[in-house]
Design a protein around this motif. Sequence first.
Motif, PDB file in Angstrom:
ATOM      1  N   GLN A 110      13.209   7.860 -12.837  1.00  0.00           N
ATOM      2  CA  GLN A 110      12.252   8.711 -13.540  1.00  0.00           C
ATOM      3  C   GLN A 110      11.241   7.882 -14.303  1.00  0.00           C
ATOM      4  N   ASN A 111      11.683   6.799 -14.905  1.00  0.00           N
ATOM      5  CA  ASN A 111      10.769   5.920 -15.619  1.00  0.00           C
ATOM      6  C   ASN A 111       9.709   5.363 -14.680  1.00  0.00           C
ATOM      7  N   ASN A 112      10.109   5.072 -13.443  1.00  0.00           N
ATOM      8  CA  ASN A 112       9.150   4.596 -12.450  1.00  0.00           C
ATOM      9  C   ASN A 112       8.081   5.645 -12.180  1.00  0.00           C
ATOM     10  N   PHE A 113       8.484   6.924 -12.110  1.00  0.00           N
ATOM     11  CA  PHE A 113       7.518   7.993 -11.869  1.00  0.00           C
ATOM     12  C   PHE A 113       6.591   8.196 -13.067  1.00  0.00           C
ATOM     13  N   PHE A 114       7.028   7.786 -14.245  1.00  0.00           N
ATOM     14  CA  PHE A 114       6.134   7.807 -15.397  1.00  0.00           C
ATOM     15  C   PHE A 114       5.123   6.667 -15.315  1.00  0.00           C
ATOM     16  N   THR A 115       5.614   5.461 -15.032  1.00  0.00           N
ATOM     17  CA  THR A 115       4.729   4.304 -15.051  1.00  0.00           C
ATOM     18  C   THR A 115       3.634   4.396 -13.992  1.00  0.00           C
ATOM     19  N   MET A 116       3.894   5.145 -12.911  1.00  0.00           N
ATOM     20  CA  MET A 116       2.859   5.343 -11.903  1.00  0.00           C
ATOM     21  C   MET A 116       1.592   5.925 -12.528  1.00  0.00           C
ATOM     22  N   HIS A 117       1.774   6.798 -13.509  1.00  0.00           N
ATOM     23  CA  HIS A 117       0.638   7.504 -14.094  1.00  0.00           C
ATOM     24  C   HIS A 117       0.118   6.830 -15.363  1.00  0.00           C
ATOM     25  N   TYR A 118       0.632   5.656 -15.646  1.00  0.00           N
ATOM     26  CA  TYR A 118       0.098   4.846 -16.738  1.00  0.00           C
ATOM     27  C   TYR A 118      -0.538   3.576 -16.194  1.00  0.00           C
ATOM     28  N   GLY A 119      -0.710   3.556 -14.887  1.00  0.00           N
ATOM     29  CA  GLY A 119      -1.334   2.398 -14.260  1.00  0.00           C
ATOM     30  C   GLY A 119      -1.935   2.825 -12.956  1.00  0.00           C
ATOM     31  N   ILE A 120      -1.234   2.547 -11.886  1.00  0.00           N
ATOM     32  CA  ILE A 120      -1.697   2.927 -10.552  1.00  0.00           C
ATOM     33  C   ILE A 120      -1.199   4.332 -10.250  1.00  0.00           C
ATOM     34  N   LEU A 121      -2.114   5.259 -10.029  1.00  0.00           N
ATOM     35  CA  LEU A 121      -1.757   6.642  -9.744  1.00  0.00           C
ATOM     36  C   LEU A 121      -1.555   6.838  -8.252  1.00  0.00           C
ATOM     37  N   LEU A 122      -0.498   7.535  -7.899  1.00  0.00           N
ATOM     38  CA  LEU A 122      -0.262   7.852  -6.504  1.00  0.00           C
ATOM     39  C   LEU A 122      -1.134   9.017  -6.085  1.00  0.00           C
ATOM     40  N   SER A 123      -1.376   9.113  -4.802  1.00  0.00           N
ATOM     41  CA  SER A 123      -2.110  10.260  -4.288  1.00  0.00           C
ATOM     42  C   SER A 123      -1.314  11.519  -4.557  1.00  0.00           C
ATOM     43  N   THR A 147       0.835  -1.207   0.000  1.00  0.00           N
ATOM     44  CA  THR A 147       0.000   0.000   0.000  1.00  0.00           C
ATOM     45  C   THR A 147       0.865   1.250   0.000  1.00  0.00           C
ATOM     46  N   GLY A 148       1.937   1.222   0.765  1.00  0.00           N
ATOM     47  CA  GLY A 148       2.851   2.350   0.795  1.00  0.00           C
ATOM     48  C   GLY A 148       3.477   2.610  -0.555  1.00  0.00           C
ATOM     49  N   LEU A 149       3.827   1.541  -1.269  1.00  0.00           N
ATOM     50  CA  LEU A 149       4.401   1.692  -2.602  1.00  0.00           C
ATOM     51  C   LEU A 149       3.441   2.378  -3.551  1.00  0.00           C
ATOM     52  N   MET A 150       2.145   2.110  -3.376  1.00  0.00           N
ATOM     53  CA  MET A 150       1.140   2.632  -4.292  1.00  0.00           C
ATOM     54  C   MET A 150       0.694   4.049  -3.946  1.00  0.00           C
TER      55      MET A 150
END
Length: 204
Positions: free
Chosen positions: A186-199, A8-11
Motif C-alpha cells: 500500500q505504501n508503494n501505491f502511495f509513493t506512486m502519486h508523490y512522484g511518478i504517477l501511473l496512468s 517503463t512497465g513499472l512506471m
Amino acid sequence: MAEHIDRTGLMNNIRYNFDYLAKFLNFTNEDISVLNALAPVLFPCIPSIVETIYKKLYSFDITKQYFVLRNDSFENFTETNIETDHAVKSAQTEFRKDMLTMYLKRVLIQTEWNDAFLQYLSQIGELHGHNTSSPSPSPNVHYIHVNALLGHLEHLILEIIWKTESLDANNKRASIRAINKFFWIQNNFFTMHYGILLSKKISK
C-alpha cells in the motif's frame, strides 16, 4: 540469470508494478488467505482502530489542519478553530472515518487481488497525493504524514494480532508477515502519486 524487469512497465502499468513488488516481497495467494482469515479477528476492533487513528491525527496541529480544510462536497461544513477545538467533528470527518473503516474491511475480505482492486489501492494514494490531474482537488497531504499514519495503523493491527489468544504461534507469525507485506504494498501505491504517477488506465 537475473530476471528482466521493464522500467517503463513499472512506471505505467499497475498490474506489472504490483506483480514485481509481490514477487520481491514473496506476497502470495497464501498471504491473501491469511488476511481473509484475519477478518473475524479484526472486524470487531476496526471502530477502535479508526478512533485511535483520528485521536493521533488530532494530537498534532500539522495533521489536524487537514480536517478543517473545506471540501466542496460538504456544503454545510463550517471551519473549526484548530487552536481551541480539540475534537474536530464534522460530516466531513465522519465521512473520512467511514471511508477508513470500509477500506480496512475491503482489504481483509478481498479474495482476489484483481485489476479493479489494485486500481482501488492506487486511488487511495491518488486521493492524498499531489495529483493535479485528478477531477477533485487533492488535499495535498505531505507524504511524511501518510508514511507516519500507515506505520501507526500497522502497529495497532499487529498489537491486536499479537494479543489474540485464539491465534497460535504459527498463525500469528503468518498474520504479522501478511500484514507487513500488505502495508509495504500500500505504501508503494502511495509513493506512486508523490512522484511518478501511473496512468489511470491499466495497460494491457
